[in-house]
Write a protein that holds these residues in place. Structure first.
Motif, PDB file in Angstrom:
ATOM      1  N   SER A   1       0.920  -1.504  -0.016  1.00 28.73           N
ATOM      2  CA  SER A   1       0.285  -0.070   0.393  1.00 28.73           C
ATOM      3  C   SER A   1       1.154   1.093   0.080  1.00 28.73           C
ATOM      4  O   SER A   1       0.184   2.479  -0.712  1.00 28.73           O
ATOM      5  CB  SER A   1      -0.902  -0.196   0.801  1.00 28.73           C
ATOM      6  N   LEU A   2       2.406   1.082   0.417  1.00 32.49           N
ATOM      7  CA  LEU A   2       2.592   2.281   1.100  1.00 32.49           C
ATOM      8  C   LEU A   2       3.595   2.939  -0.406  1.00 32.49           C
ATOM      9  O   LEU A   2       3.714   3.987  -0.576  1.00 32.49           O
ATOM     10  CB  LEU A   2       3.942   1.754   2.363  1.00 32.49           C
ATOM     11  N   LEU A   3       4.219   1.739  -1.369  1.00 26.47           N
ATOM     12  CA  LEU A   3       4.573   1.528  -2.220  1.00 26.47           C
ATOM     13  C   LEU A   3       4.373   1.839  -3.297  1.00 26.47           C
ATOM     14  O   LEU A   3       4.576   1.786  -4.870  1.00 26.47           O
ATOM     15  CB  LEU A   3       5.590   0.821  -2.463  1.00 26.47           C
ATOM     16  N   GLY A   4       2.735   1.693  -2.938  1.00 25.22           N
ATOM     17  CA  GLY A   4       1.843   1.644  -4.628  1.00 25.22           C
ATOM     18  C   GLY A   4       1.776   0.974  -5.245  1.00 25.22           C
ATOM     19  O   GLY A   4       1.528   0.640  -6.389  1.00 25.22           O
ATOM     20  N   LEU A   5       2.533  -0.634  -5.136  1.00 30.17           N
ATOM     21  CA  LEU A   5       2.373  -2.104  -5.366  1.00 30.17           C
ATOM     22  C   LEU A   5       1.125  -3.057  -5.252  1.00 30.17           C
ATOM     23  O   LEU A   5       0.138  -3.109  -3.666  1.00 30.17           O
ATOM     24  CB  LEU A   5       3.376  -2.609  -5.628  1.00 30.17           C
TER      25      LEU A   5
END
Length: 408
Positions: free
Chosen positions: A335-339
């Motif tokens: 979620s934090l890195l947009g994956l």
């Protein structure tokens, strides 16, 4: 001509036959152990408040069992490694019922623990005792590796991962190729046996797809470094916590009673048993539900409570909790890195295991056998990096390390 061939390969033929027997017996016991454990976990969840405060008393009973009947069985995985390294003589058959019963009880009363240690010990014990009936020269380590592969495969239904786990876990940086043929046979036979007897495999079809470009590689690399560090820290803190508690509370009865009481209160207070048992609830939430079912701190609480449970003297294993830690942490990092969260959760599932066991090939195959071979490039990259950044730590304190690996 045929006689010469037979004499030349006689030991290999005998080991192959023994491997089949090991696979059948281990697969059947794994199935029984696994199915009852599932039912026990369901019963515990339905009666949690009635059972959890009995955890310290259950701990006293476990210590009594091992003190009264176990002899050196209490060494568990260290005994398996010791026999494989010719530092111990043999594994007593009594280890099998003791470790199964004590693990069932640990889970029934709410301890946070795994199950793979039981399966591997079962396979190794059966293999070692069957080996006593043969006169095959220098076969002890081969049979231990064979049994470990059978035990892992029969419970997790990842036969290729089980083979490589058994081949590489005893000595980091070296594969026990002498055991390859019997390990392959025993692993697939055990997997087939437990499957036919009705033990289901955990399998997830990942529907997310990524473009394997520089940006993706960089993001996965960053995440995988964290997975490796978390896995290495788990092993490091677990080993030191065991030493610390033994030093501060040298009486095993007092240790398990006090820590068991603390665990009971903690497990009730924090989300009412969310972190009890294997952690399959966290694994299922990571893959089968939306990411908002995973809290940002889930992985940390499972990390700490599993360490405390095992360090206190309760029985089980570390691997399934490691899967839970990795997958729940993966949801947050994805979620934090947009994956895609499910893909990163899958990478965490296998890569934290790599970091905590100091193994490289087995975690890759755990990933592809559970989540699909089409994702092999991601698992290879993630497990490689996690392995390199684990700090050379392992949950198996008797694991040996070659000088070449120490230098990494």
């Amino acid at each position: 001509m045929l006689q010469k061939i037979f004499e030349q390969y006689r030991d290999s033929f005998l080991l192959a036959i023994i491997a089949v027997i090991i696979g059948v017996i281990t697969g059947a016991i794994d199935c029984l152990f696994g199915k009852i454990l599932i039912n026990i976990s369901t019963f515990r969840d339905a009666n949690f408040i009635k059972l959890i405060f009995l955890l310290p008393f259950l701990g006293l009973f476990i210590i009594f069992l091992y003190k009264k009947y176990g002899k050196n069985s209490i060494k568990g995985m260290s005994l398996v490694f010791g026999v494989a390294h010719n530092e111990e003589d043999s594994i007593p058959l009594r280890l099998v019922p003791l470790v199964i019963i004590s693990t069932w009880l640990t889970h029934l009363f709410g301890g946070s623990a795994g199950r793979e240690g039981v399966a591997v010990q079962i396979g190794a014990t059966i293999a070692d005792n069957l080996g006593k009936l043969t006169k095959i020269k220098d076969s002890k380590k081969i049979l231990i590796v064979t049994g470990m592969a059978a035990g892992f495969s029969g419970l997790f239904h990842t036969p290729i991962a089980a083979i490589f786990f058994a081949l590489e876990v005893l000595v980091v940086g070296s594969l026990e190729y002498n055991a390859l043929l019997p390990a392959v046979i025993a692993s697939f036979v055990s997997n087939y046996t437990s499957s036919q007897l009705g033990l289901e495999k955990f399998h997830v079809i990942l529907k997310t797809h990524l473009v394997f470009n520089i940006e993706t590689i960089i993001k996965i690399s960053i995440i995988s470094i964290l997975f490796g560090i978390v896995g290495g820290l788990f092993a490091h803190i677990l080993n030191h916590t065991k030493q610390f508690l033994t030093k501060k509370l040298p009486n095993p009865y007092m240790k398990i009673a006090i820590i068991g009481a603390i665990l009971s209160i903690t497990l009730v207070t924090i989300h009412f048993g969310r972190y009890s048992g294997l952690g399959t609830n966290l694994i299922n939430d990571s893959f089968l539900k939306s990411s908002d079912h995973i809290y940002v701190y889930d992985w940390l609480f499972k990390f700490v409570l599993t360490i405390v449970t095992l360090a206190a003297g309760f029985q089980g294993g570390e691997v399934t909790p490691l899967f839970a830690i990795g997958s729940s942490l993966g949801v947050i990092l994805g979620s934090l890195l947009g994956l895609p969260c499910t893909l990163v959760a899958a990478l965490g599932y296998s890569s934290v295991f790599a970091g905590a066991t100091n193994t490289f090939i087995a975690p890759i195959f755990i990933g592809v056998e559970v989540f699909g071979y089409e994702n092999l490039p991601y698992f290879f990259l993630s497990c490689s990096i996690a392995y390199l950044f684990s700090g050379n730590k392992s949950i198996y304190t008797s694991q040996k390390v070659l000088e070449s690996r120490k230098e990494l």
